[in-house]
Design a protein around this motif. Sequence first.
Motif, PDB file in Angstrom:
ATOM      1  N   PRO A  16     -23.304  13.229 -14.029  1.00  0.00           N
ATOM      2  CA  PRO A  16     -22.712  14.366 -13.682  1.00  0.00           C
ATOM      3  C   PRO A  16     -22.153  15.367 -14.802  1.00  0.00           C
ATOM      4  CG  PRO A  16     -21.223  12.790 -13.064  1.00  0.00           C
ATOM      5  CD  PRO A  16     -22.178  12.247 -13.693  1.00  0.00           C
TER       6      PRO A  16
ATOM      7  N   HIS B 244     -22.082  18.537 -15.189  1.00  0.00           N
ATOM      8  CA  HIS B 244     -21.024  19.744 -14.889  1.00  0.00           C
ATOM      9  C   HIS B 244     -19.749  19.345 -14.585  1.00  0.00           C
ATOM     10  CE1 HIS B 244     -22.639  17.652 -11.065  1.00  0.00           C
ATOM     11  NE2 HIS B 244     -21.680  18.143 -10.371  1.00  0.00           N
ATOM     12  N   LEU B 245     -19.354  17.908 -14.470  1.00  0.00           N
ATOM     13  CA  LEU B 245     -18.016  17.451 -14.299  1.00  0.00           C
ATOM     14  C   LEU B 245     -17.537  16.603 -15.376  1.00  0.00           C
ATOM     15  CD1 LEU B 245     -18.685  15.553 -10.679  1.00  0.00           C
ATOM     16  CD2 LEU B 245     -17.404  17.779 -11.107  1.00  0.00           C
TER      17      LEU B 245
ATOM     18  N   ASP C   1     -18.536  10.193  -8.187  1.00  0.00           N
ATOM     19  CA  ASP C   1     -19.841  10.310  -8.526  1.00  0.00           C
ATOM     20  C   ASP C   1     -20.676   9.211  -8.896  1.00  0.00           C
ATOM     21  OD1 ASP C   1     -22.509  12.223 -10.037  1.00  0.00           O
ATOM     22  OD2 ASP C   1     -22.045  12.546  -7.787  1.00  0.00           O
TER      23      ASP C   1
ATOM     24  N   ASP D 274     -22.298  15.472  -1.800  1.00  0.00           N
ATOM     25  CA  ASP D 274     -21.404  15.756  -2.900  1.00  0.00           C
ATOM     26  C   ASP D 274     -20.935  16.859  -3.052  1.00  0.00           C
ATOM     27  OD1 ASP D 274     -23.742  16.761  -3.259  1.00  0.00           O
ATOM     28  OD2 ASP D 274     -23.968  16.008  -5.306  1.00  0.00           O
ATOM     29  N   THR D 275     -20.828  17.793  -1.910  1.00  0.00           N
ATOM     30  CA  THR D 275     -20.339  19.056  -1.941  1.00  0.00           C
ATOM     31  C   THR D 275     -18.787  19.346  -2.369  1.00  0.00           C
ATOM     32  OG1 THR D 275     -21.875  19.760  -0.310  1.00  0.00           O
ATOM     33  CG2 THR D 275     -20.075  21.509  -0.800  1.00  0.00           C
TER      34      THR D 275
ATOM     35  N   ARG E 105     -17.495  17.095  -4.565  1.00  0.00           N
ATOM     36  CA  ARG E 105     -17.304  16.787  -5.795  1.00  0.00           C
ATOM     37  C   ARG E 105     -17.896  17.813  -6.614  1.00  0.00           C
ATOM     38  NH1 ARG E 105     -19.405  11.938  -3.377  1.00  0.00           N
ATOM     39  NH2 ARG E 105     -21.252  12.304  -4.069  1.00  0.00           N
ATOM     40  N   ASN E 106     -18.776  18.643  -6.283  1.00  0.00           N
ATOM     41  CA  ASN E 106     -19.487  19.472  -6.974  1.00  0.00           C
ATOM     42  C   ASN E 106     -18.509  20.674  -7.160  1.00  0.00           C
ATOM     43  OD1 ASN E 106     -21.783  18.221  -7.837  1.00  0.00           O
ATOM     44  ND2 ASN E 106     -22.771  18.816  -6.039  1.00  0.00           N
ATOM     45  N   PHE E 107     -17.957  21.136  -6.066  1.00  0.00           N
ATOM     46  CA  PHE E 107     -16.998  22.144  -6.299  1.00  0.00           C
ATOM     47  C   PHE E 107     -15.638  21.848  -6.579  1.00  0.00           C
ATOM     48  CE2 PHE E 107     -19.863  23.924  -2.960  1.00  0.00           C
ATOM     49  CZ  PHE E 107     -20.263  25.351  -3.849  1.00  0.00           C
ATOM     50  N   SER E 108     -15.365  20.628  -7.144  1.00  0.00           N
ATOM     51  CA  SER E 108     -13.964  20.373  -7.345  1.00  0.00           C
ATOM     52  C   SER E 108     -13.854  20.840  -8.917  1.00  0.00           C
ATOM     53  CB  SER E 108     -13.884  18.610  -7.902  1.00  0.00           C
ATOM     54  OG  SER E 108     -14.921  18.439  -8.956  1.00  0.00           O
TER      55      SER E 108
END
Length: 141
Positions: free
Chosen positions: A7, A9-10, A62, A99-100, A102-105
Amino acid sequence: MNEISLPYHLLIPSLISILILVFTVVNRKILFKQGKWKWFWISVTVFCGIYLLIVGEAAYLDISYKLALQKFDLNEDGFFTQDEITTEQKEAMRMVITDTGRNFSIITGLIFSCIIALFVFACGKIMEYINFKIIKTKRYK
């Protein structure tokens, strides 16, 4: 499922936070000395630390959920056949798919870390002002 997609993006915000924290730790004697920028750098350190905890945990979860799901792909073809689908596999698939949070974290971590860092900055400046006033009144007595 031969490979697990990282991920990015994280991971990228986590790496940036780590670099800023390393910079502040290496230069702590210069940055945290008495002065007008002291509480700014303390709040930046608090911001990066909390942000790293939030986004780093999301990245860890994730990756761990994807690894848990990969264990159910017995023939390692990247697809789940009828004999590979079990209730445990369905639960692992649900954890990977939902995973919403986790993605918006990235965004929620930014907001939460900013609020905490602003609170630390304001409290530090208030304490600094109060100490300055106490020292100033003791000098003139």
